[in-house]
Design a protein around this motif. Structure first.
Motif, PDB file in Angstrom:
ATOM      1  N   LEU A   1     -67.884  42.422 -42.864  1.00  0.00           N
ATOM      2  CA  LEU A   1     -68.056  43.645 -42.984  1.00  0.00           C
ATOM      3  C   LEU A   1     -68.760  43.566 -43.893  1.00  0.00           C
ATOM      4  O   LEU A   1     -69.515  44.872 -45.497  1.00  0.00           O
ATOM      5  N   LEU A   2     -68.387  43.462 -45.299  1.00  0.00           N
ATOM      6  CA  LEU A   2     -69.035  43.524 -47.038  1.00  0.00           C
ATOM      7  C   LEU A   2     -70.594  43.172 -47.156  1.00  0.00           C
ATOM      8  O   LEU A   2     -71.281  44.226 -47.753  1.00  0.00           O
ATOM      9  N   HIS A   3     -70.379  42.528 -46.172  1.00  0.00           N
ATOM     10  CA  HIS A   3     -72.193  42.115 -46.308  1.00  0.00           C
ATOM     11  C   HIS A   3     -73.125  43.006 -45.009  1.00  0.00           C
ATOM     12  O   HIS A   3     -74.035  42.998 -46.047  1.00  0.00           O
ATOM     13  N   ARG A   4     -72.240  43.280 -44.210  1.00  0.00           N
ATOM     14  CA  ARG A   4     -72.966  44.436 -43.641  1.00  0.00           C
ATOM     15  C   ARG A   4     -73.044  45.540 -44.140  1.00  0.00           C
ATOM     16  O   ARG A   4     -74.426  46.232 -44.231  1.00  0.00           O
ATOM     17  N   LYS A   5     -72.236  45.845 -45.423  1.00  0.00           N
ATOM     18  CA  LYS A   5     -72.486  47.423 -45.969  1.00  0.00           C
ATOM     19  C   LYS A   5     -73.589  47.086 -47.146  1.00  0.00           C
ATOM     20  O   LYS A   5     -74.340  48.257 -47.527  1.00  0.00           O
ATOM     21  N   ARG A   6     -74.161  45.597 -47.596  1.00  0.00           N
ATOM     22  CA  ARG A   6     -74.438  45.156 -48.502  1.00  0.00           C
ATOM     23  C   ARG A   6     -75.763  45.069 -47.892  1.00  0.00           C
ATOM     24  O   ARG A   6     -77.269  45.659 -48.694  1.00  0.00           O
ATOM     25  N   SER A   7     -76.288  44.915 -47.088  1.00  0.00           N
ATOM     26  CA  SER A   7     -77.254  44.474 -46.266  1.00  0.00           C
ATOM     27  C   SER A   7     -77.734  45.035 -45.138  1.00  0.00           C
ATOM     28  O   SER A   7     -78.725  44.523 -44.542  1.00  0.00           O
ATOM     29  N   GLY A   8     -76.929  45.601 -44.108  1.00  0.00           N
ATOM     30  CA  GLY A   8     -77.331  45.968 -42.778  1.00  0.00           C
ATOM     31  C   GLY A   8     -77.646  45.627 -41.942  1.00  0.00           C
ATOM     32  O   GLY A   8     -77.311  45.209 -40.526  1.00  0.00           O
ATOM     33  N   GLU A   9     -77.251  44.166 -42.490  1.00  0.00           N
ATOM     34  CA  GLU A   9     -76.680  42.961 -40.706  1.00  0.00           C
ATOM     35  C   GLU A   9     -75.208  42.769 -40.778  1.00  0.00           C
ATOM     36  O   GLU A   9     -74.619  42.193 -41.421  1.00  0.00           O
ATOM     37  N   GLY A  10     -75.722  42.507 -39.584  1.00  0.00           N
ATOM     38  CA  GLY A  10     -74.090  42.480 -38.995  1.00  0.00           C
ATOM     39  C   GLY A  10     -74.210  40.563 -38.091  1.00  0.00           C
ATOM     40  O   GLY A  10     -75.403  40.118 -38.607  1.00  0.00           O
ATOM     41  N   GLN A  11     -73.485  39.902 -37.701  1.00  0.00           N
ATOM     42  CA  GLN A  11     -73.226  39.090 -37.635  1.00  0.00           C
ATOM     43  C   GLN A  11     -72.378  38.710 -37.076  1.00  0.00           C
ATOM     44  O   GLN A  11     -71.066  39.298 -36.634  1.00  0.00           O
ATOM     45  N   HIS A  12     -71.730  36.933 -35.799  1.00  0.00           N
ATOM     46  CA  HIS A  12     -70.741  36.640 -35.345  1.00  0.00           C
ATOM     47  C   HIS A  12     -69.951  36.215 -36.306  1.00  0.00           C
ATOM     48  O   HIS A  12     -70.476  34.871 -36.734  1.00  0.00           O
ATOM     49  N   VAL A  13     -68.406  35.939 -36.226  1.00  0.00           N
ATOM     50  CA  VAL A  13     -67.856  35.736 -36.855  1.00  0.00           C
ATOM     51  C   VAL A  13     -66.598  33.860 -36.009  1.00  0.00           C
ATOM     52  O   VAL A  13     -66.487  34.913 -34.802  1.00  0.00           O
ATOM     53  N   ASP A  14     -66.695  32.677 -35.676  1.00  0.00           N
ATOM     54  CA  ASP A  14     -66.381  32.343 -35.331  1.00  0.00           C
ATOM     55  C   ASP A  14     -65.263  31.158 -36.395  1.00  0.00           C
ATOM     56  O   ASP A  14     -64.882  30.340 -37.362  1.00  0.00           O
ATOM     57  N   LEU A  15     -64.252  32.053 -35.185  1.00  0.00           N
ATOM     58  CA  LEU A  15     -63.186  31.418 -36.081  1.00  0.00           C
ATOM     59  C   LEU A  15     -62.543  30.539 -34.914  1.00  0.00           C
ATOM     60  O   LEU A  15     -61.909  30.993 -34.297  1.00  0.00           O
ATOM     61  N   ALA A  16     -62.267  29.591 -35.638  1.00  0.00           N
ATOM     62  CA  ALA A  16     -61.225  27.847 -34.846  1.00  0.00           C
ATOM     63  C   ALA A  16     -60.106  28.115 -35.442  1.00  0.00           C
ATOM     64  O   ALA A  16     -59.758  27.257 -36.654  1.00  0.00           O
ATOM     65  N   GLU A  17     -58.821  27.910 -34.405  1.00  0.00           N
ATOM     66  CA  GLU A  17     -57.776  27.929 -35.242  1.00  0.00           C
ATOM     67  C   GLU A  17     -57.351  26.553 -35.766  1.00  0.00           C
ATOM     68  O   GLU A  17     -56.711  26.789 -36.922  1.00  0.00           O
ATOM     69  N   THR A  18     -57.931  25.275 -35.487  1.00  0.00           N
ATOM     70  CA  THR A  18     -57.725  24.603 -35.682  1.00  0.00           C
ATOM     71  C   THR A  18     -58.290  24.124 -37.336  1.00  0.00           C
ATOM     72  O   THR A  18     -57.669  23.862 -38.764  1.00  0.00           O
ATOM     73  N   GLU A  19     -59.464  24.789 -37.268  1.00  0.00           N
ATOM     74  CA  GLU A  19     -60.513  24.365 -38.888  1.00  0.00           C
ATOM     75  C   GLU A  19     -59.834  25.744 -39.702  1.00  0.00           C
ATOM     76  O   GLU A  19     -59.479  24.719 -40.509  1.00  0.00           O
ATOM     77  N   ALA A  20     -59.335  26.786 -39.001  1.00  0.00           N
ATOM     78  CA  ALA A  20     -58.269  27.811 -40.329  1.00  0.00           C
ATOM     79  C   ALA A  20     -57.208  26.876 -40.931  1.00  0.00           C
ATOM     80  O   ALA A  20     -56.906  26.752 -41.725  1.00  0.00           O
ATOM     81  N   ALA A  21     -56.462  25.932 -39.208  1.00  0.00           N
ATOM     82  CA  ALA A  21     -55.348  25.537 -40.260  1.00  0.00           C
ATOM     83  C   ALA A  21     -55.507  24.016 -41.198  1.00  0.00           C
ATOM     84  O   ALA A  21     -55.040  23.818 -42.049  1.00  0.00           O
ATOM     85  N   VAL A  22     -56.102  23.540 -40.458  1.00  0.00           N
ATOM     86  CA  VAL A  22     -57.064  22.087 -42.153  1.00  0.00           C
ATOM     87  C   VAL A  22     -57.750  22.880 -43.023  1.00  0.00           C
ATOM     88  O   VAL A  22     -57.250  22.289 -44.053  1.00  0.00           O
ATOM     89  N   SER A  23     -58.330  23.602 -42.733  1.00  0.00           N
ATOM     90  CA  SER A  23     -58.731  24.734 -44.585  1.00  0.00           C
ATOM     91  C   SER A  23     -57.355  24.344 -45.240  1.00  0.00           C
ATOM     92  O   SER A  23     -57.994  25.004 -46.466  1.00  0.00           O
ATOM     93  N   VAL A  24     -56.356  25.074 -44.919  1.00  0.00           N
ATOM     94  CA  VAL A  24     -55.215  25.212 -46.041  1.00  0.00           C
ATOM     95  C   VAL A  24     -54.535  23.828 -45.840  1.00  0.00           C
ATOM     96  O   VAL A  24     -52.756  23.864 -46.599  1.00  0.00           O
ATOM     97  N   LEU A  25     -54.815  22.506 -45.387  1.00  0.00           N
ATOM     98  CA  LEU A  25     -54.287  21.100 -45.779  1.00  0.00           C
ATOM     99  C   LEU A  25     -55.236  20.533 -46.799  1.00  0.00           C
ATOM    100  O   LEU A  25     -55.793  19.285 -47.040  1.00  0.00           O
ATOM    101  N   GLY A  26     -56.165  20.861 -47.363  1.00  0.00           N
ATOM    102  CA  GLY A  26     -57.124  20.468 -48.550  1.00  0.00           C
ATOM    103  C   GLY A  26     -56.509  19.447 -49.127  1.00  0.00           C
ATOM    104  O   GLY A  26     -57.214  18.307 -49.384  1.00  0.00           O
TER     105      GLY A  26
END
Lengths: 375, 417
Positions: free
Chosen positions: A160-185
């Motif tokens: 949403l911040l990016h949209r506010k700055r550029s006017g561009e929308g986008q798709h956010v793909d959230l995989a629960e496994t990836e979100a969990a792996v990323s807090v196990l760095g």
């Protein structure tokens, strides 16, 4: 944080979290699950039947009036009903859409059924929970779900911040496994740097010894203590009435305490179990030692720190009456965050949203309810 | 352009929460300058290390700080810090475990550097409340949050969350708060202070549901070892021939399919196993665990997972890190990335927790050596963002509207997410 969030529900497909045993009376009631109330506070609810063509058309019109869409259907389903990002972005090109799923929108396993416990196993979270040298216990919390919610919110707000700055929308793909792996760095770096697999650490944390949960007076009462320096170690022993322990050959420095962690924990447990949790907590903190009682759900609501900060908020729910909901995850000084609303009743805002946002008349709304498009 | 491109961030502190907050902003485009004092950043000594202890090769430091610039500043030189923060859009301030008066004064001064500054304050317990000046660590933040009491075996010491979850969650809160404040800043023309308490982040989102359930429904979730209490059986971790599996069937139809998967054993037809809630408590739970353990002896994790997919049962392997790095699903999505050290060595790390289709997070970032950009950043480059602007108390622009007021979200999500 102030966004107007409209939850799309239907009596034809009740949100799983609305279900559960009733707290008042004996009949099943979709308005009595405190879990649902906690997660959905401050939202509006509209009842729309996704199996109805008219219902889908209404949703598409609403998408044109919204900045963002959140969904967690099984990947592929929304494309079948013309509600996926590609379809909706033709209606609203600057739309930000957050899709949340177990393992992501793409990939060979994207369509597997997934719940938090299973995803905790798949992501490695479970493999890191247990007592050292014993069986794996797993995290046994819906942490993969809540972590996905937090990660998804960050992705959505960032887009949403990016949209506010550029006017561009986008798709956010959230995989629960990836979100969990990323807090196990740290565990992944441990593997890639040392070629060894990290095992459960129990309550041990590098740099702190002693470090753990120790019993105190009372039933299932515990205190967390983490000692970082030699000075803190000496203070701990003094507070516990055993100053000699600090200089005993087995515990006289960090290295020795690390080597003898088992007997150290045992010796400390014997001493802490004679103490009242609260008195010990304040006595240790007065010496600059990290210590904290282990609070249960009942203690958390009464804890003076959380009470003073207003971490949990009392609210009146039209069906359940007075109940507690949790406050914001973070505070912003410029916002007083005073306006808290109870979780919506199913379809509570259908009429208002249809008339205010889509300029429908009462007759049109009534007809759509009769035809089961708005139900 | 990435979402945080052209924003300058100054990061002070050596907490995991502040480091992760900076990592998120940096990954999505911000220029993050990590201030390193004469004393090494604590995280540089934590490791893991590839061989010997080397502050320039710490894995955890690298994970949190790859892509940032390291600037050597003596924190006692207040003018240098003032000048640096005056040129920034965002200040990230992670306090050390003991919240000293000096730290309070430093944050107070820096957060008033200019009136468009967004200051993110991350600490164990928050800036207010009776414990705000107390010493805190990951262990104590989790303890206060209420999440720890429910992990571990009954009768044994409760277990804390793995690694540094309170820090990571605080980092997400800080970074999300920064994005909210930037969205608001565009129209409101003022900065903000985003205050994050690690304990509160864990207490609200991750343990809050247990509090609300207890308060109204009287359900007290207690630790039950390898099982999750108060939910229909099974939600349990059990051993198989080469490790562990997570057995989980929240819906009745899935439980039936699990039993079919086992070949519909005779015991499953007995009346005493009818109530899945009763099955989740002792002694039924142990009885059933033993039956499943016996059956699982003949299965590897992957055999079991294959069967689960065939029968559409939402259960599967408890994977270890070495298995996860080879996971087909993650590899097909190009999830993993790397960090680079100054000697050219690369190490695999998890990628971004969420994937943005048009503005993906940066990858393969370089870990800064201590003070590596000190020479490059001189006074001339530190253009004041709002030269001459008067610092004012952000609290003076307090309103009841949230930073995202005016945005409308259609939430088609189900259950938790």
């Amino acid at each position: 944080m102030g966004a107007e969030v409209i939850k799309v529900e239907s009596k034809k497909r009740i949100d799983y979290m609305r279900l559960g045993r009733p707290l008042i009376g004996t009949d099943p009631d979709v308005e009595q699950n405190p879990w649902f109330h906690a997660v959905n506070r401050n939202k509006k609810s509209i009842a729309v039947n996704l199996k109805s063509t008219a219902g889908l058309e209404i949703l598409k019109k609403l998408v044109g009036k919204c900045d963002a869409v959140i969904e967690n259907f099984k990947p592929g389903f929304l494309a079948k009903i013309g509600m996926d990002y590609n379809s909706l972005s033709t209606i609203n090109p600057s739309l930000v859409m957050l899709s949340m799923s177990g393992v992501g929108q793409t990939g060979p396993l994207s369509d597997i059924p997934a719940y938090a416990p299973f995803l905790s196993g798949l992501s490695g979270l479970d493999s890191l929970v247990g007592y050292p040298g014993e069986d794996i216990l797993g995290i046994q919390q819906p942490y993969a779900d809540t972590n996905a919610g937090v990660t998804g919110a960050f992705g959505l707000i960032t887009a949403l911040l990016h949209r506010k700055r550029s006017g561009e929308g986008q798709h956010v793909d959230l995989a629960e496994t990836e979100a969990a792996v990323s807090v196990l760095g740290e565990a992944f770096l441990h593997y890639s740097m040392t070629n060894t697999v990290m095992e459960p650490q129990g309550n041990f944390r590098y740099g702190y010894v002693p470090c753990g949960h120790y019993p105190t007076k009372g039933k299932d009462a515990w205190i967390a203590i983490a000692v970082e320096s030699e000075q803190q170690w000496a203070s701990l022993c003094r507070v516990l009435g055993k100053p000699d322990l600090a200089v005993s050959s087995s515990f006289q420095n960090k290295e020795m305490r690390n080597q003898n962690r088992g007997i150290l924990d045992q010796a400390l447990s014997e001493l802490t179990s004679l103490r009242e949790t609260d008195k010990l907590f304040h006595a240790l903190q007065a010496e600059g030692i990290s210590a904290m009682p282990l609070l249960g759900p009942d203690d958390v609501m009464r804890d003076p720190h959380f009470v003073q900060r207003g971490t949990f908020i009392d609210i009146d729910h039209p069906v359940l009456g007075k109940e507690v909901i949790f406050g914001p995850m973070w505070r912003q000084t410029t916002s007083s965050m005073e306006n808290w609303a109870h979780a919506p009743l199913l379809g509570q805002h259908t009429f208002d949203v249809m008339t205010d946002l889509l300029a429908m008349t009462k007759t049109e709304v009534d007809e759509l309810i009769l035809s089961e498009a708005l139900i | 352009m990435l979402p945080f491109s052209e924003y300058k961030v100054v990061e002070i502190g050596s907490r995991i929460g502040s480091g992760f907050c900076g990592k998120l902003l940096c990954g999505f485009g911000a220029e993050v300058i990590l201030v390193e004092d004469t004393v090494d950043n604590y995280l540089r000594h934590l490791g893991p290390f590839p061989d010997v202890v080397d502050p320039e090769k710490s894995g955890l430091f690298g994970y949190l700080h790859a892509g940032k610039k390291s600037l050597h500043v003596n924190r006692r030189n207040v003018h240098e810090l003032d000048e640096l923060v005056c040129s920034a859009d965002i200040l990230i301030f992670g306090t050390a475990s003991v919240y000293s008066q000096k730290e309070t004064e430093l944050f107070d001064r820096l957060s008033k550097s200019h009136n468009l500054l967004i200051s993110i304050h991350i600490s164990p317990y928050g800036m207010t409340g009776p414990y705000s000046k107390y010493a805190g660590t990951e262990l104590t933040s989790n303890a206060l949050s209420g999440i720890t009491q429910r992990m571990g075996k009954p009768g044994r010491p409760p277990l804390t969350m793995p690694l540094a979850q309170a820090g990571f969650q605080a980092g997400y809160a800080g970074a999300s708060g920064a994005a909210c404040a930037l969205i608001q800043r565009d129209t409101a023309n003022h900065g903000d202070i985003v205050e994050v308490s690690e304990a509160e982040a864990m207490a609200t989102v991750h343990a809050g549901y247990a509090v609300t359930r207890f308060q109204r429904a009287g359900i007290l979730d207690k630790r039950a070892g390898h099982r999750l209490s108060n939910l229909p059986y099974p939600q349990t971790v059990l051993p198989c021939s080469d490790g562990y599996v997570e057995l989980n069937t929240p819906e009745g139809s899935q439980w039936k399919r699990l039993l079919q998967m086992m070949g519909s054993p005779e015991w499953s037809k007995e009346e005493r196993y009818r109530s899945r809630m009763k099955n989740s408590r002792s002694p039924m739970a142990e009885e059933l665990d033993n039956k499943f353990k016996e059956w699982l002896k003949d299965y590897t994790k992957e055999d079991f997972y294959k069967l689960c997919r065939e029968f559409e049962v939402p259960s599967g392997p408890v994977r270890t890190v070495d298995e996860i790095v080879k996971d087909d699903q993650l590899l097909s999505r190009d999830f993993f990335t790397s960090i680079r050290f100054h000697d050219g060595e690369r190490y695999l790390v998890p990628g971004s927790g969420c994937s943005l289709s048009k503005t993906p997070a940066k990858r393969d970032l370089l870990v800064p050596r201590k003070g590596s950009v000190s020479e490059q950043i001189n006074s001339a480059e530190r253009n004041l963002l709002k030269s001459g602007s008067l610092a004012k108390e952000v609290a003076s622009v307090r309103s009841s509207a949230g930073p995202l007021q005016g945005l409308r979200v259609l939430d088609m999500g189900w259950v938790w997410a």
